[in-house]
Write a protein that holds these residues in place. Structure first.
Motif, mmCIF file in Angstrom:
data_model
loop_
_atom_site.group_PDB
_atom_site.id
_atom_site.type_symbol
_atom_site.label_atom_id
_atom_site.label_comp_id
_atom_site.label_asym_id
_atom_site.label_seq_id
_atom_site.Cartn_x
_atom_site.Cartn_y
_atom_site.Cartn_z
ATOM 1 N N SER A 84 0.815 -1.213 0.000
ATOM 2 C CA SER A 84 0.000 0.000 0.000
ATOM 3 C C SER A 84 0.849 1.264 0.000
ATOM 4 N N GLY A 85 2.157 1.101 0.219
ATOM 5 C CA GLY A 85 3.043 2.249 0.284
ATOM 6 C C GLY A 85 3.119 2.869 1.667
ATOM 7 N N GLY A 86 2.484 2.249 2.635
ATOM 8 C CA GLY A 86 2.492 2.791 3.992
ATOM 9 C C GLY A 86 3.771 2.531 4.756
ATOM 10 N N ARG A 87 4.583 1.611 4.244
ATOM 11 C CA ARG A 87 5.848 1.283 4.903
ATOM 12 C C ARG A 87 6.874 0.905 3.834
ATOM 13 N N LYS A 88 8.115 1.349 4.026
ATOM 14 C CA LYS A 88 9.169 1.038 3.075
ATOM 15 C C LYS A 88 9.988 -0.152 3.578
ATOM 16 N N PRO A 89 10.184 -1.187 2.750
ATOM 17 C CA PRO A 89 11.009 -2.323 3.173
ATOM 18 C C PRO A 89 12.484 -1.941 3.239
ATOM 19 N N THR A 90 13.237 -2.680 4.016
ATOM 20 C CA THR A 90 14.678 -2.484 4.058
ATOM 21 C C THR A 90 15.288 -3.106 2.801
ATOM 22 N N ARG A 91 16.563 -2.800 2.546
ATOM 23 C CA ARG A 91 17.234 -3.388 1.379
ATOM 24 C C ARG A 91 17.229 -4.909 1.469
ATOM 25 N N ASP A 92 17.486 -5.434 2.661
ATOM 26 C CA ASP A 92 17.503 -6.884 2.848
ATOM 27 C C ASP A 92 16.131 -7.486 2.538
ATOM 28 N N GLN A 93 15.070 -6.813 2.980
ATOM 29 C CA GLN A 93 13.720 -7.300 2.703
ATOM 30 C C GLN A 93 13.402 -7.232 1.212
ATOM 31 N N VAL A 94 13.904 -6.201 0.524
ATOM 32 C CA VAL A 94 13.692 -6.080 -0.918
ATOM 33 C C VAL A 94 14.346 -7.252 -1.644
ATOM 34 N N ILE A 95 15.558 -7.608 -1.230
ATOM 35 C CA ILE A 95 16.271 -8.725 -1.858
ATOM 36 C C ILE A 95 15.513 -10.028 -1.646
ATOM 37 N N LYS A 96 14.998 -10.227 -0.443
ATOM 38 C CA LYS A 96 14.248 -11.453 -0.148
ATOM 39 C C LYS A 96 12.941 -11.502 -0.933
ATOM 40 N N LEU A 97 12.276 -10.352 -1.060
ATOM 41 C CA LEU A 97 11.046 -10.295 -1.843
ATOM 42 C C LEU A 97 11.315 -10.584 -3.314
ATOM 43 N N ALA A 98 12.424 -10.051 -3.823
ATOM 44 C CA ALA A 98 12.788 -10.294 -5.221
ATOM 45 C C ALA A 98 13.002 -11.777 -5.472
#
Length: 349
Positions: free
Chosen positions: A35-49
């Motif tokens: 929803s854009g209400g929270r920004k993931p950390t870089r580590d979380q972005v890598i895991k999501l990818a």
């Protein structure tokens, strides 16, 4: 980025609850990311990818863009600040090679995706697979140093206690000692022991046990030259001080660098100091892999065939004589990536 995440999740047929469970984070966070209400950390972005099979560069660029916009907002000086920042980034990229150059960072990100996959498959770890890979590591590390034992011969010496006709006692001890040194670093990991002078000297002691009894676990007292290299190691009276600085560097940087970069740096720094009469290569590679294993990675097995050995020595020479570690860091990172890919393939993933 929020649309990117939601679309990728829906294409995979996953619910936010399932994504949260697979990543080990709160379900509410996944909803806020989308929803854009929270920004993931870089580590979380890598895991999501990794989980959602999103192109890593695409999602990281989107993540950085939103992070920048979030930080500067509608400030009247935002565009001017961005132009200044762009110039600064360009200047930094043209200056001395950093530990996280774009090419190196790309491999590190790919490594972390692979590690995330591995972390979810730990139940498939096998003692027999580990034993086979450790034997390959012993074979290759010794081969770099000129040992002529084959992989099969190394296995027979270590696991069957056989003597190989035509091979020297030194070559037999190389195999036995290296396997014991691997067992030692694995025990250090179990005990959550820190890396210090005592442990590095103990590793060296194991490597040269029965080969150079007067030099095991001791810094050299004479000047040495490295065959085929223009690098001149430290004078013997400086070795203890340089090793003291080495451990200070480690304590200062161990929580600031990517584990693969930290491991490669420790490897290169020991080789550059060359603190021992013999066994520097095997000791430095064991310290490198101790760090990798401590952080949940797998053994980075630098190969000992002619082509790989030359590439290894050339990258090391560049680091030592030109103060440019890029090639060496890339070589170790690429080695770790290949070994992770192979391991995941072995366990069927």
């Amino acid at each position: 980025m929020k649309t990117l995440l939601k679309n990728a999740r829906e294409q995979k047929g996953l619910k936010t609850r399932e994504v949260a469970q697979l990543l080990g984070i709160d379900q509410a966070l996944i909803s806020k990311f989308e929803s854009g209400g929270r920004k993931p950390t870089r580590d979380q972005v890598i895991k999501l990818a990794s989980l959602l099979e999103i192109d890593l560069e695409t999602i990281l660029v989107a993540w950085l863009k939103e992070k920048i916009i979030y930080e500067i907002g509608q400030d009247e000086f935002a565009l001017k600040a961005l132009l200044v920042a762009e110039e600064e980034i360009r200047y930094q990229s043209k200056s001395s090679i950093k530990k996280t150059s774009p090419s190196l960072q790309k491999i590190l990100d790919e490594i972390d995706i692979l590690k995330t996959k591995l972390d979810g498959l730990r139940q498939f770890d096998s003692y027999h697979i580990a034993q086979a890979l450790e034997m390959e590591y012993t074979f290759e590390s010794n081969r770099i140093e000129g040992n002529t034992m084959t992989l099969r011969e190394s296995d027979l010496v270590s696991n069957e206690g056989l003597t190989i006709s035509g091979k020297s006692m030194r070559e037999h001890l190389d195999v036995i000692n290296h396997q014991e040194a691997i067992a030692y670093i694995k025990n250090l990991i179990k005990k959550n022991a820190s890396i210090n002078e005592r442990e590095v000297l103990s590793i060296h002691n194991l490597i040269l046990r029965g080969i150079h009894p007067e030099d095991v676990g001791r810094y050299r007292k004479v000047q040495v030259m490295i065959e085929g290299s223009s690098h001149m190691p430290a004078q013997p009276f400086l070795v203890a001080k340089e090793m003291e600085d080495f451990f200070i560097w480690y304590e200062t940087n161990k929580n600031n660098l990517h584990p693969v970069v930290l491991a490669a740096e420790m490897h290169e720094r020991i080789l550059t100091i060359h603190p021992f009469i013999d066994g520097n290569g095997r000791t430095s590679r064991l310290v490198m892999n101790l760090i990798l294993l401590q952080h949940g990675y797998i053994i980075a097995n630098v190969k000992g065939d002619y082509e790989s050995r030359i590439q290894y020595y050339q990258a090391l020479e560049t680091a030592q004589t030109k103060n440019n570690k890029e090639d060496f860091l890339l070589l170790i990172a690429q080695t770790e990536k290949k070994d992770l890919e192979r391991y995941l393939n072995i366990i069927g993933q």
